[in-house]
Design a protein around this motif. Structure first.
Motif, PDB file in Angstrom:
ATOM      1  N   SER A  47       0.814  -1.223   0.000  1.00 20.60           N
ATOM      2  CA  SER A  47       0.000   0.000   0.000  1.00 20.60           C
ATOM      3  C   SER A  47       0.845   1.268   0.000  1.00 20.60           C
ATOM      4  CB  SER A  47      -0.923   0.005   1.227  1.00 20.60           C
ATOM      5  OG  SER A  47      -0.160  -0.066   2.426  1.00 20.60           O
ATOM      6  N   SER A  48       2.121   1.158   0.363  1.00 15.12           N
ATOM      7  CA  SER A  48       2.998   2.326   0.369  1.00 15.12           C
ATOM      8  C   SER A  48       3.613   2.611  -0.997  1.00 15.12           C
ATOM      9  CB  SER A  48       4.123   2.125   1.395  1.00 15.12           C
ATOM     10  OG  SER A  48       4.957   1.043   1.012  1.00 15.12           O
ATOM     11  N   LYS A  49       3.239   1.811  -2.015  1.00 14.20           N
ATOM     12  CA  LYS A  49       3.841   1.957  -3.340  1.00 14.20           C
ATOM     13  C   LYS A  49       2.786   2.239  -4.416  1.00 14.20           C
ATOM     14  CE  LYS A  49       7.600  -1.182  -2.067  1.00 14.20           C
ATOM     15  NZ  LYS A  49       8.619  -0.130  -1.892  1.00 14.20           N
ATOM     16  N   PRO A  50       2.014   3.309  -4.267  1.00 13.82           N
ATOM     17  CA  PRO A  50       0.992   3.614  -5.280  1.00 13.82           C
ATOM     18  C   PRO A  50       1.596   3.971  -6.632  1.00 13.82           C
ATOM     19  CG  PRO A  50       1.240   5.449  -3.747  1.00 13.82           C
ATOM     20  CD  PRO A  50       2.021   4.306  -3.172  1.00 13.82           C
ATOM     21  N   HIS A  51       2.797   4.582  -6.641  1.00 17.51           N
ATOM     22  CA  HIS A  51       3.411   4.951  -7.912  1.00 17.51           C
ATOM     23  C   HIS A  51       3.797   3.708  -8.708  1.00 17.51           C
ATOM     24  CE1 HIS A  51       4.173   8.535  -5.303  1.00 17.51           C
ATOM     25  NE2 HIS A  51       3.704   9.141  -6.384  1.00 17.51           N
ATOM     26  N   LEU A  52       4.294   2.677  -8.022  1.00 18.72           N
ATOM     27  CA  LEU A  52       4.637   1.430  -8.703  1.00 18.72           C
ATOM     28  C   LEU A  52       3.388   0.768  -9.266  1.00 18.72           C
ATOM     29  CD1 LEU A  52       6.620  -0.817  -9.478  1.00 18.72           C
ATOM     30  CD2 LEU A  52       6.307  -1.775  -7.182  1.00 18.72           C
ATOM     31  N   ALA A  53       2.328   0.722  -8.478  1.00 18.84           N
ATOM     32  CA  ALA A  53       1.083   0.105  -8.944  1.00 18.84           C
ATOM     33  C   ALA A  53       0.537   0.836 -10.172  1.00 18.84           C
ATOM     34  CB  ALA A  53       0.050   0.113  -7.821  1.00 18.84           C
ATOM     35  N   THR A  54       0.581   2.164 -10.138  1.00 17.04           N
ATOM     36  CA  THR A  54       0.089   2.952 -11.275  1.00 17.04           C
ATOM     37  C   THR A  54       0.959   2.736 -12.499  1.00 17.04           C
ATOM     38  OG1 THR A  54      -0.780   4.644  -9.772  1.00 17.04           O
ATOM     39  CG2 THR A  54      -0.440   5.283 -12.069  1.00 17.04           C
ATOM     40  N   ALA A  55       2.273   2.645 -12.314  1.00 12.37           N
ATOM     41  CA  ALA A  55       3.182   2.437 -13.440  1.00 12.37           C
ATOM     42  C   ALA A  55       2.964   1.067 -14.072  1.00 12.37           C
ATOM     43  CB  ALA A  55       4.631   2.578 -12.971  1.00 12.37           C
ATOM     44  N   ILE A  56       2.706   0.046 -13.245  1.00 11.59           N
ATOM     45  CA  ILE A  56       2.421  -1.283 -13.801  1.00 11.59           C
ATOM     46  C   ILE A  56       1.118  -1.254 -14.594  1.00 11.59           C
ATOM     47  CG2 ILE A  56       1.833  -3.661 -13.197  1.00 11.59           C
ATOM     48  CD1 ILE A  56       3.719  -3.392 -10.797  1.00 11.59           C
ATOM     49  N   ALA A  57       0.112  -0.560 -14.071  1.00  8.30           N
ATOM     50  CA  ALA A  57      -1.165  -0.439 -14.796  1.00  8.30           C
ATOM     51  C   ALA A  57      -0.953   0.243 -16.140  1.00  8.30           C
ATOM     52  CB  ALA A  57      -2.169   0.345 -13.948  1.00  8.30           C
ATOM     53  N   LEU A  58      -0.150   1.292 -16.171  1.00  8.80           N
ATOM     54  CA  LEU A  58       0.145   1.990 -17.430  1.00  8.80           C
ATOM     55  C   LEU A  58       0.868   1.055 -18.395  1.00  8.80           C
ATOM     56  CD1 LEU A  58       0.225   4.553 -19.135  1.00  8.80           C
ATOM     57  CD2 LEU A  58       2.327   5.200 -17.927  1.00  8.80           C
TER      58      LEU A  58
END
Length: 305
Positions: A47-58
């Motif tokens: 949960s502390s890595k929203p930027h990583l999750a968003t980048a994977i989605a992109l």
């Protein structure tokens, strides 16, 4: 429908990031979760890595067919996150194992954690940051100014990184230049240095260790990889604060560009004199920055400040 034709199409319309019941991020292709290719369980991001999750989605949103998802170079963030996810699951399994099965859990954890450490430690003896060119006769330009040698530039870039590591990260550790004057054989680092750094890596969490692995393999430098990790890893906020760095303090941080330049000084020196080889040097230049960027993403998070 012809065999394999479905793989040539994109079977999803939307890519979204959702939070699961454990508070972790999961990437969905419409209603299907992106899965870890090794374990086949849904890939979950802390949960502390929203930027990583968003980048994977992109990353997935840019794919035009299901077949492209089989090519690791097209989903590099998914690949590195899956590796960290595998390691985190192994760590959790080993930690929760009963004493009777502890030896089995340790043996299993070697598959990733110990193998990463065993792979990275040898880089110390041939570390890019510590491999300095021999000192040639000094040149003087028409203005009678002494022109810095490649060795001068390498030492100038390496010294602040070495100082940071040996004072804030591995206090008292000795890091020596890998090449003596006139020698083509690398000088091995002291065994005590290797033991301390091995222990330090063993204490890293799964996401930071995998980020370090990506950085070291990209730059062929454990020192530069460790310096980058300490600047962006969530666990090193206290180190940054003690050293007077960190985004909250408004101080310039050691980032992707600094890491790439530190690992590419000799190439930059040679191409500055002789020019670049098209589709080689320019591609390598962007690739190493991309690799360091993925290392920063997987190691960093909202708890780092």
């Amino acid at each position: 429908m012809k065999p394999g034709s479905a793989m040539k199409k994109r079977f999803w319309k939307d890519v979204v990031v959702r939070t699961n019941s454990d508070g972790l991020f999961t990437i969905y292709l419409d209603s299907r979760p992106v899965r870890n290719p090794q374990t086949k369980v849904p890939l979950s991001i802390p949960s502390s890595k929203p930027h990583l999750a968003t980048a994977i989605a992109l990353e997935w949103d840019l794919l035009t067919s299901a077949q492209q998802a089989l090519r690791a170079h097209l989903i590099p963030l998914t690949s590195i996150a899956s590796r960290a996810h595998d390691l985190a699951m192994q760590d959790a399994s080993a930690a929760s194992s009963k004493p009777a099965s502890a030896s089995t859990a340790v043996h299993q954890s070697r598959t990733i954690r110990d193998d990463i450490i065993m792979t990275l430690i040898p880089y110390l003896d041939t570390d890019t940051l510590l491999c300095w060119a021999p000192s040639p006769p000094r040149e003087v330009d028409p203005t009678m100014t002494v022109v810095p040698t490649l060795r001068d530039l390498q030492a100038r870039v390496a010294e602040p990184i070495i100082s940071y590591l040996t004072t804030s990260v591995w206090p008292g550790v000795q890091l020596n230049p890998s090449l003596d004057e006139g020698s083509i054989f690398p000088t091995q680092q002291p065994q005590e240095t290797k033991d301390i750094i091995r222990g330090w890596m063993a204490g890293l969490n799964a996401w930071e260790l995998v980020g370090l692995e990506r950085a070291v393999l990209a730059g062929k430098s454990l020192c530069v990889g460790a310096r980058l990790l300490c600047e962006w890893g969530e666990s090193f906020a206290d180190v940054r604060k003690a050293h007077g760095t960190g985004s909250s303090l408004g101080v310039h941080r050691f980032g992707i560009e600094e890491a790439a330049q530190a690992c590419s000084l000799e190439v930059m020196w040679q191409t500055g004199k002789w020019g670049e080889v098209e589709d080689t040097h320019d591609v390598d230049k962007e690739d190493i920055r991309s690799q360091f960027g993925s290392a920063v993403l997987v190691a960093s998070g909202t708890n780092q400040l």
